[in-house]
Design a protein around this motif. Structure first.
Motif, PDB file in Angstrom:
ATOM      1  N   ARG A 106      34.142   4.309 -35.814  1.00 44.41           N
ATOM      2  CA  ARG A 106      35.265   5.165 -35.643  1.00 44.41           C
ATOM      3  C   ARG A 106      36.653   4.260 -34.975  1.00 44.41           C
TER       4      ARG A 106
ATOM      5  N   TYR B 146      24.170   6.920 -33.957  1.00 44.68           N
ATOM      6  CA  TYR B 146      25.183   7.670 -33.510  1.00 44.68           C
ATOM      7  C   TYR B 146      26.026   6.737 -32.757  1.00 44.68           C
TER       8      TYR B 146
ATOM      9  N   HIS C 291      28.132   4.582 -34.832  1.00 43.76           N
ATOM     10  CA  HIS C 291      29.006   5.286 -35.439  1.00 43.76           C
ATOM     11  C   HIS C 291      30.369   5.538 -34.459  1.00 43.76           C
ATOM     12  N   ARG C 292      29.680   5.937 -33.291  1.00 45.90           N
ATOM     13  CA  ARG C 292      30.965   6.418 -32.219  1.00 45.90           C
ATOM     14  C   ARG C 292      31.590   5.174 -31.674  1.00 45.90           C
TER      15      ARG C 292
END
Length: 558
Positions: A342, A334, A337-338
């Motif tokens: 992104r 996570y 990804h964050r």
């Protein structure tokens, strides 16, 4: 700019369903979780190969999650490449894969350099080769054990890019898959190393079957795609049983082989149900979040889980350490990804798309010098500049409820300066302030620049408006299109007439007035829509499309 106006087109080939197949996000996450459990159950960090003797009878089949990944890739990558150029397809794949991959090389490579390794400390040359994601092709050891699958994916992307270069169609996909299967058989027979590298025999059955299932999803079931699905299933079973599956070694030849056949058949069955739309109702938004975690989870889980298990299992025990290791891998996924994917993916994609069109509207000085030396006259009129999309011919409208003064459209250039539109000669155009342009035909951007350089005068006052008017026309069309839908025809068309005059004024062209041609009247369209506040039916799609073409013709005619 033409995309701003709707068009009346044939019915789409894809059957009705959700715009995003979120069930594929769920399947990708399940495949990644299966690989995680397989690695965590078999890792040496426990100090023994039998840390979970009972649980491992199920987690050992997580290794087949990689096959599911390849099957999903065949489906999704063909869907992603359909209708795209090779450049845009490549840009989308680079922006999707490399941000998280570079983060894994930087973080995991740094941990390994400082001694926090799994089983190997990479050298500087190995780290540099791994940055390219091409280390497998250079016969350099992968930084992580999971990276071997990325080479398989890259080869598949290259093959799909070659298919996109000639144009992806239904029949070409069938021919492509048929040639792939035939070459697989030839490569296995003659033991050709080059063909083995290019055709990726391990993952090819799943890529081929995934492509065929996308054709089923898009065009409906027919014999040829189903034949390729069957061929992929057979070849997948052949390679799985021929390589000596772990289940065969553990459960014996009969039971182990039956389990392998059952697992691979289940993978194919699930994807077949996806292709025929059986899971279209599974459209929960949170599945997209799970799909976003899949790639970083796959990249980071082995190294992170190894370290967590090695540090905690002696103090907490195996049963408590295993879920903590899975949770740690999910948290890291996570975070990547964050914090990485992104923000970086859209920026990288935009930069790559801009790079593909970096030469749009520019003429190299060498070409300009050659053109000036060959002829003192302006170069011949060329096609539309590469930065401007071609105008698709639209049938002229039949009747409009109001009569407004027309704007003279630019005639099509013919040899000798004869206008093709209307069969007559082109009306003379007023000279520009910056110099004389050819009176007949369309003047492209390259011609204007060559003429300006030949005359030795700065023509920015002409070239810059030519580059900017297309964008202004697009914004103006958005507003005027809303007027066509929400206001009276006369008001909307009047505003469009004034906007066309403004654009011609900016270009230095005369704003001609006169009776409206009879062929520019309201089109006869079968489908009508009535929006709130409109006093009569508005034939929206065709009207806006016709107005768009007239506007673009006028801008190009400058």
């Amino acid at each position: 700019m033409l995309a701003a106006a709707p068009r009346i087109t044939d019915a789409p080939a894809i059957p009705p369903g959700p715009s995003r197949l979120r069930v594929l996000d769920l399947l990708r996450f399940c495949a990644a979780l299966g690989v995680v459990l397989f690695h965590f159950g078999e890792t040496r960090a426990w100090g023994t190969s039998h840390a979970f003797p009972t649980l491992s009878t199920a987690t050992m089949f997580g290794v087949y999650g990689v096959r599911l990944f390849f099957l999903i890739s065949g489906f999704v990558i063909l869907m992603s490449a359909w209708g795209r150029t090779p450049g845009h397809f490549t840009a989308s794949r680079i922006a999707r894969l490399f941000p998280a991959y570079w983060a894994s090389v930087l973080v995991l490579g740094g941990l390994a350099v400082f001694g926090l390794t799994t089983d190997h400390r990479p050298s500087l040359t190995e780290l540099l080769a791994n940055v390219t994601m091409l280390q497998h092709g250079f016969a350099v050891r992968d930084l992580e054990v999971v990276c071997w699958t990325l080479w398989q994916e890259l080869v598949f992307y290259a093959l799909i890019a070659c298919l996109a270069a000639v144009g992806i169609t239904y029949r070409r996909c069938l021919a492509f898959m048929g040639a792939w299967v035939l070459l697989l058989a030839i490569a296995d027979r003659v033991d050709a190393d080059l063909l083995q590298v290019v055709l990726v025999p391990f993952s090819a059955p799943y890529f081929i079957a995934g492509m065929a299932l996308f054709l089923v999803h898009r065009f409906g079931g027919s014999l040829f795609p189903w034949l390729f699905v069957g061929v992929g299933w057979i070849l997948g079973l052949y390679t799985a049983l021929n390589e000596g599956a772990p289940a065969v070694r553990r459960f014996g030849q009969a039971l182990g082989s039956a389990l392998v056949v059952g697992v691979i058949s289940l993978i194919f069955l699930v994807m077949i149900l996806v292709a025929v739309g059986a899971f279209d109702r599974i459209d929960w938004r949170w599945l997209t979040f799970l799909g976003a975690l899949t790639y970083p989870l796959y990249l980071f889980h082995h190294h992170i889980g190894f370290l967590v298990i090695r540090w905690l299992h002696s103090a907490l025990g195996n049963r408590l350490t295993l879920p903590l290791a899975v949770a740690a891998a999910l948290v890291v996924a996570y975070g990547v990804h964050r914090l990485v994917e992104r923000p970086l993916q859209p920026r990288m994609r935009a930069a790559l798309d801009r790079s593909l069109t970096a030469d749009a509207g520019r003429v190299p000085l060498t070409e300009t010098a050659v053109a000036s030396a060959v002829s003192p006259m302006a170069p011949p009129v060329s096609a539309v500049p590469p930065s401007v999309p071609p105008v698709r011919a639209v049938p002229p409208p039949a009747s409009l409820p109001v009569s407004l003064p027309p704007v003279a459209s630019a005639p099509h250039a013919e040899p000798g300066g004869v206008a093709a539109a209307g069969g007559g000669a082109a009306p003379p155009r007023a000279p520009h302030a910056g110099g004389r342009l050819p009176a007949a035909g369309r003047v492209d951007l390259a011609g204007a620049q060559c003429a300006a350089l030949q005359q030795g005068r700065q023509r920015d006052e002409l070239v810059v408006p030519l580059l900017q008017r297309g964008e202004h026309a697009g914004h103006g069309l958005d507003r005027l299109g809303d007027d066509v839908v929400q206001q009276d025809h006369a008001v909307a068309l009047g505003e469009l007439q004034r906007a066309l005059g403004d654009h011609r004024s900016v270009a230095g062209l005369p704003v001609e007035r006169g009776p409206r041609p009879k062929d520019l009247r309201q089109p006869q369209i079968g489908h009508e829509t009535r929006d709130p506040g409109v006093g009569r039916p508005v034939r929206r799609a065709h009207v806006v499309g016709c107005l768009t073409d007239r506007l673009v013709d006028d801008v190009r005619g400058a």
